[in-house]
Design a protein around this motif. Structure first.
Motif, PDB file in Angstrom:
ATOM      1  N   VAL A  79      44.515   9.253  -7.277  1.00 36.12           N
ATOM      2  CA  VAL A  79      43.640   9.511  -6.133  1.00 36.12           C
ATOM      3  C   VAL A  79      44.035   8.590  -4.988  1.00 36.12           C
ATOM      4  O   VAL A  79      44.854   7.696  -5.147  1.00 36.12           O
ATOM      5  CB  VAL A  79      42.154   9.273  -6.505  1.00 36.12           C
ATOM      6  CG1 VAL A  79      41.723  10.170  -7.654  1.00 36.12           C
ATOM      7  CG2 VAL A  79      41.893   7.802  -6.846  1.00 36.12           C
ATOM      8  N   SER A  80      43.436   8.813  -3.828  1.00 32.62           N
ATOM      9  CA  SER A  80      43.624   7.911  -2.686  1.00 32.62           C
ATOM     10  C   SER A  80      42.312   7.200  -2.386  1.00 32.62           C
ATOM     11  O   SER A  80      41.252   7.574  -2.897  1.00 32.62           O
ATOM     12  CB  SER A  80      44.110   8.677  -1.456  1.00 32.62           C
ATOM     13  OG  SER A  80      45.433   9.141  -1.636  1.00 32.62           O
ATOM     14  N   PHE A  81      42.394   6.187  -1.547  1.00 36.07           N
ATOM     15  CA  PHE A  81      41.219   5.407  -1.171  1.00 36.07           C
ATOM     16  C   PHE A  81      41.179   5.198   0.329  1.00 36.07           C
ATOM     17  O   PHE A  81      42.207   5.156   0.993  1.00 36.07           O
ATOM     18  CB  PHE A  81      41.245   4.022  -1.836  1.00 36.07           C
ATOM     19  CG  PHE A  81      41.015   4.024  -3.315  1.00 36.07           C
ATOM     20  CD1 PHE A  81      39.734   3.966  -3.838  1.00 36.07           C
ATOM     21  CD2 PHE A  81      42.089   4.075  -4.197  1.00 36.07           C
ATOM     22  CE1 PHE A  81      39.516   3.952  -5.209  1.00 36.07           C
ATOM     23  CE2 PHE A  81      41.891   4.060  -5.563  1.00 36.07           C
ATOM     24  CZ  PHE A  81      40.597   4.004  -6.077  1.00 36.07           C
ATOM     25  N   ALA A  82      39.962   5.042   0.842  1.00 35.02           N
ATOM     26  CA  ALA A  82      39.715   4.459   2.155  1.00 35.02           C
ATOM     27  C   ALA A  82      39.000   3.140   1.911  1.00 35.02           C
ATOM     28  O   ALA A  82      38.563   2.854   0.801  1.00 35.02           O
ATOM     29  CB  ALA A  82      38.878   5.383   3.013  1.00 35.02           C
ATOM     30  N   GLY A  83      38.846   2.334   2.967  1.00 30.26           N
ATOM     31  CA  GLY A  83      38.196   1.044   2.790  1.00 30.26           C
ATOM     32  C   GLY A  83      39.206  -0.087   2.834  1.00 30.26           C
ATOM     33  O   GLY A  83      40.272   0.063   3.424  1.00 30.26           O
ATOM     34  N   PRO A  84      38.909  -1.203   2.169  1.00 23.84           N
ATOM     35  CA  PRO A  84      37.726  -1.471   1.342  1.00 23.84           C
ATOM     36  C   PRO A  84      36.473  -1.730   2.181  1.00 23.84           C
ATOM     37  O   PRO A  84      36.577  -2.027   3.367  1.00 23.84           O
ATOM     38  CB  PRO A  84      38.129  -2.729   0.572  1.00 23.84           C
ATOM     39  CG  PRO A  84      39.086  -3.433   1.485  1.00 23.84           C
ATOM     40  CD  PRO A  84      39.840  -2.345   2.196  1.00 23.84           C
ATOM     41  N   TYR A  85      35.306  -1.632   1.527  1.00 17.25           N
ATOM     42  CA  TYR A  85      34.059  -1.915   2.228  1.00 17.25           C
ATOM     43  C   TYR A  85      33.326  -3.120   1.638  1.00 17.25           C
ATOM     44  O   TYR A  85      32.298  -3.534   2.177  1.00 17.25           O
ATOM     45  CB  TYR A  85      33.141  -0.687   2.243  1.00 17.25           C
ATOM     46  CG  TYR A  85      32.691  -0.188   0.882  1.00 17.25           C
ATOM     47  CD1 TYR A  85      31.509  -0.648   0.310  1.00 17.25           C
ATOM     48  CD2 TYR A  85      33.440   0.733   0.183  1.00 17.25           C
ATOM     49  CE1 TYR A  85      31.097  -0.196  -0.932  1.00 17.25           C
ATOM     50  CE2 TYR A  85      33.034   1.202  -1.056  1.00 17.25           C
ATOM     51  CZ  TYR A  85      31.860   0.734  -1.614  1.00 17.25           C
ATOM     52  OH  TYR A  85      31.456   1.189  -2.843  1.00 17.25           O
ATOM     53  N   LEU A  86      33.861  -3.696   0.570  1.00 20.01           N
ATOM     54  CA  LEU A  86      33.323  -4.926  -0.012  1.00 20.01           C
ATOM     55  C   LEU A  86      34.355  -5.486  -0.971  1.00 20.01           C
ATOM     56  O   LEU A  86      35.081  -4.732  -1.622  1.00 20.01           O
ATOM     57  CB  LEU A  86      32.024  -4.655  -0.780  1.00 20.01           C
ATOM     58  CG  LEU A  86      31.351  -5.890  -1.426  1.00 20.01           C
ATOM     59  CD1 LEU A  86      30.675  -6.746  -0.349  1.00 20.01           C
ATOM     60  CD2 LEU A  86      30.329  -5.489  -2.480  1.00 20.01           C
ATOM     61  N   VAL A  87      34.440  -6.815  -1.024  1.00 21.19           N
ATOM     62  CA  VAL A  87      35.278  -7.455  -2.030  1.00 21.19           C
ATOM     63  C   VAL A  87      34.363  -8.254  -2.957  1.00 21.19           C
ATOM     64  O   VAL A  87      33.723  -9.225  -2.542  1.00 21.19           O
ATOM     65  CB  VAL A  87      36.338  -8.384  -1.401  1.00 21.19           C
ATOM     66  CG1 VAL A  87      37.226  -8.987  -2.491  1.00 21.19           C
ATOM     67  CG2 VAL A  87      37.185  -7.617  -0.392  1.00 21.19           C
ATOM     68  N   ALA A  88      34.280  -7.804  -4.192  1.00 20.70           N
ATOM     69  CA  ALA A  88      33.471  -8.477  -5.206  1.00 20.70           C
ATOM     70  C   ALA A  88      34.393  -9.272  -6.128  1.00 20.70           C
ATOM     71  O   ALA A  88      35.605  -9.334  -5.906  1.00 20.70           O
ATOM     72  CB  ALA A  88      32.672  -7.443  -5.996  1.00 20.70           C
ATOM     73  N   VAL A 148      23.365 -14.692 -13.708  1.00 20.57           N
ATOM     74  CA  VAL A 148      24.805 -14.622 -13.484  1.00 20.57           C
ATOM     75  C   VAL A 148      25.378 -16.030 -13.561  1.00 20.57           C
ATOM     76  O   VAL A 148      24.823 -16.976 -12.983  1.00 20.57           O
ATOM     77  CB  VAL A 148      25.120 -13.990 -12.114  1.00 20.57           C
ATOM     78  CG1 VAL A 148      26.629 -13.861 -11.922  1.00 20.57           C
ATOM     79  CG2 VAL A 148      24.452 -12.632 -11.986  1.00 20.57           C
ATOM     80  N   VAL A 149      26.494 -16.172 -14.276  1.00 21.22           N
ATOM     81  CA  VAL A 149      27.123 -17.486 -14.422  1.00 21.22           C
ATOM     82  C   VAL A 149      27.583 -18.032 -13.079  1.00 21.22           C
ATOM     83  O   VAL A 149      27.464 -19.215 -12.793  1.00 21.22           O
ATOM     84  CB  VAL A 149      28.310 -17.377 -15.415  1.00 21.22           C
ATOM     85  CG1 VAL A 149      29.176 -18.633 -15.368  1.00 21.22           C
ATOM     86  CG2 VAL A 149      27.781 -17.154 -16.833  1.00 21.22           C
ATOM     87  N   GLY A 150      28.146 -17.161 -12.231  1.00 27.79           N
ATOM     88  CA  GLY A 150      28.559 -17.600 -10.896  1.00 27.79           C
ATOM     89  C   GLY A 150      29.935 -18.208 -10.828  1.00 27.79           C
ATOM     90  O   GLY A 150      30.192 -19.089 -10.008  1.00 27.79           O
ATOM     91  N   GLN A 151      30.856 -17.722 -11.678  1.00 29.16           N
ATOM     92  CA  GLN A 151      32.243 -18.195 -11.661  1.00 29.16           C
ATOM     93  C   GLN A 151      33.187 -16.990 -11.652  1.00 29.16           C
ATOM     94  O   GLN A 151      33.861 -16.704 -12.642  1.00 29.16           O
ATOM     95  CB  GLN A 151      32.515 -19.068 -12.895  1.00 29.16           C
ATOM     96  CG  GLN A 151      31.732 -20.361 -12.953  1.00 29.16           C
ATOM     97  CD  GLN A 151      32.137 -21.332 -11.855  1.00 29.16           C
ATOM     98  OE1 GLN A 151      33.292 -21.360 -11.435  1.00 29.16           O
ATOM     99  NE2 GLN A 151      31.186 -22.125 -11.386  1.00 29.16           N
ATOM    100  N   PRO A 152      33.231 -16.258 -10.536  1.00 26.35           N
ATOM    101  CA  PRO A 152      34.091 -15.060 -10.488  1.00 26.35           C
ATOM    102  C   PRO A 152      35.561 -15.414 -10.685  1.00 26.35           C
ATOM    103  O   PRO A 152      36.030 -16.452 -10.209  1.00 26.35           O
ATOM    104  CB  PRO A 152      33.827 -14.490  -9.089  1.00 26.35           C
ATOM    105  CG  PRO A 152      33.265 -15.618  -8.298  1.00 26.35           C
ATOM    106  CD  PRO A 152      32.528 -16.496  -9.262  1.00 26.35           C
ATOM    107  N   PHE A 153      36.264 -14.534 -11.416  1.00 29.00           N
ATOM    108  CA  PHE A 153      37.662 -14.839 -11.747  1.00 29.00           C
ATOM    109  C   PHE A 153      38.635 -13.714 -11.358  1.00 29.00           C
ATOM    110  O   PHE A 153      39.784 -13.707 -11.795  1.00 29.00           O
ATOM    111  CB  PHE A 153      37.814 -15.195 -13.234  1.00 29.00           C
ATOM    112  CG  PHE A 153      37.145 -14.239 -14.193  1.00 29.00           C
ATOM    113  CD1 PHE A 153      37.848 -13.189 -14.752  1.00 29.00           C
ATOM    114  CD2 PHE A 153      35.814 -14.421 -14.553  1.00 29.00           C
ATOM    115  CE1 PHE A 153      37.244 -12.326 -15.641  1.00 29.00           C
ATOM    116  CE2 PHE A 153      35.202 -13.563 -15.463  1.00 29.00           C
ATOM    117  CZ  PHE A 153      35.915 -12.502 -16.000  1.00 29.00           C
ATOM    118  N   THR A 154      38.180 -12.758 -10.527  1.00 27.28           N
ATOM    119  CA  THR A 154      39.066 -11.733  -9.952  1.00 27.28           C
ATOM    120  C   THR A 154      38.575 -11.406  -8.547  1.00 27.28           C
ATOM    121  O   THR A 154      37.505 -11.857  -8.129  1.00 27.28           O
ATOM    122  CB  THR A 154      39.057 -10.413 -10.764  1.00 27.28           C
ATOM    123  OG1 THR A 154      37.760  -9.812 -10.654  1.00 27.28           O
ATOM    124  CG2 THR A 154      39.406 -10.635 -12.225  1.00 27.28           C
TER     125      THR A 154
END
Length: 265
Positions: free
Chosen positions: A103-112, A199-205
């Motif tokens: 598929v294709s994408f537009a965006g991004p609209y948020l980075v989590a 939530v632990v609060g240690q994002p890793f990606t």
């Protein structure tokens, strides 16, 4: 003659003649079970993904009543776009090279960012470094499940479920030690748990949320990106994010947010 052709067509395809009610409408895939993002509540649809989708649709000339919302489970998203079941998908849909083959994408609209959800007061897991021997839950077809298999397959036991509500239930009951997915999704689950989960609060990606569209549709990508840039510039993006994460203790990483929507053009 046209009626006869349609009638014969319906004998061979249940969907071929069931689209009259969708004429002039825009079909948008979202999640129905993610508080704060895409959530079906008493016949209405609420969340950040919903607000972003409505803004895009409005900029493309569609009113609120012109939107047909369709549930887009993680493992079905590519097929829904390829089959033409939806025109676009906003369902915490991370842009990846593997998905762009289909598929294709537009965006991004948020980075989590992928994080961990645990029972309130459980300090056995304070980050990904504490996952050895632990039992995790994530959703089938999600980038989070794929990341666990790639990075922690020797350390953890992964349970895959069709939705995050099932993962939260497994966490409540002690079947798993943590739920793992993107921080904004976990924040919504924690808020809905009324203080029982945190939530632990240690994002890793870094997960770049895109608007999924049919492969190669550059014209649609350009329209969506223009709408997203407008939403960010006039403050609507920030207001939508704040209103949908109120009380969830979530703050997007300012290093990546708001993002620059230029994918797919």
């Amino acid at each position: 003659m046209t009626a006869l052709v349609c009638a014969l067509g319906c004998l061979f395809s249940l969907s071929a003649c069931g689209t009259d009610k969708e004429a002039g409408k825009i079909r948008i895939g979202i999640k129905f079970d993610q508080p704060g993002l895409g959530f079906k509540k008493a016949g209405t649809y609420v969340g950040f993904d919903v607000d972003v989708a409505q803004y895009i649709a409005e900029k493309m000339g569609y009113g609120e009543d012109d939107i047909i919302w369709k549930e887009a489970p993680s493992k079905q998203r590519e097929a829904m776009l390829q089959n033409g079941d939806v025109d676009m998908i906003l369902a915490t849909y991370s842009i990846t090279d593997e998905r762009k083959k289909a598929v294709s994408f537009a965006g991004p609209y948020l980075v989590a960012g992928q994080d961990l959800l645990v029972r309130k007061g459980d300090h056995a897991i304070s980050g990904p470094q504490d996952l050895n021997g632990k039992r995790l839950c994530s959703v089938t077809g999600s980038t989070s499940a794929i990341t666990v298999k790639k990075k922690f397959s020797k350390e953890v036991q992964l349970m895959e479920q069709p939705g995050y509500a099932e993962c939260a239930t497994a966490l409540f009951s002690g079947i798993v030690d943590a739920v793992t997915t993107d921080d904004i999704i976990l924040a919504g689950l924690a808020s809905a748990s009324r203080g029982r989960l945190e939530v632990v609060g240690q994002p890793f990606t870094q997960e770049y949320y895109g608007v999924g569209i049919k492969k190669g549709d550059k014209a649609l990508a350009a329209k969506i990106n223009a709408a997203l840039k407008d939403m960010i510039a006039n403050g609507s993006w920030q207001r939508a994010l704040e209103s949908n994460t109120q009380g969830a203790n979530f703050k997007p990483n300012p290093k990546y947010n708001p993002p620059v929507p230029n994918e797919g053009e």
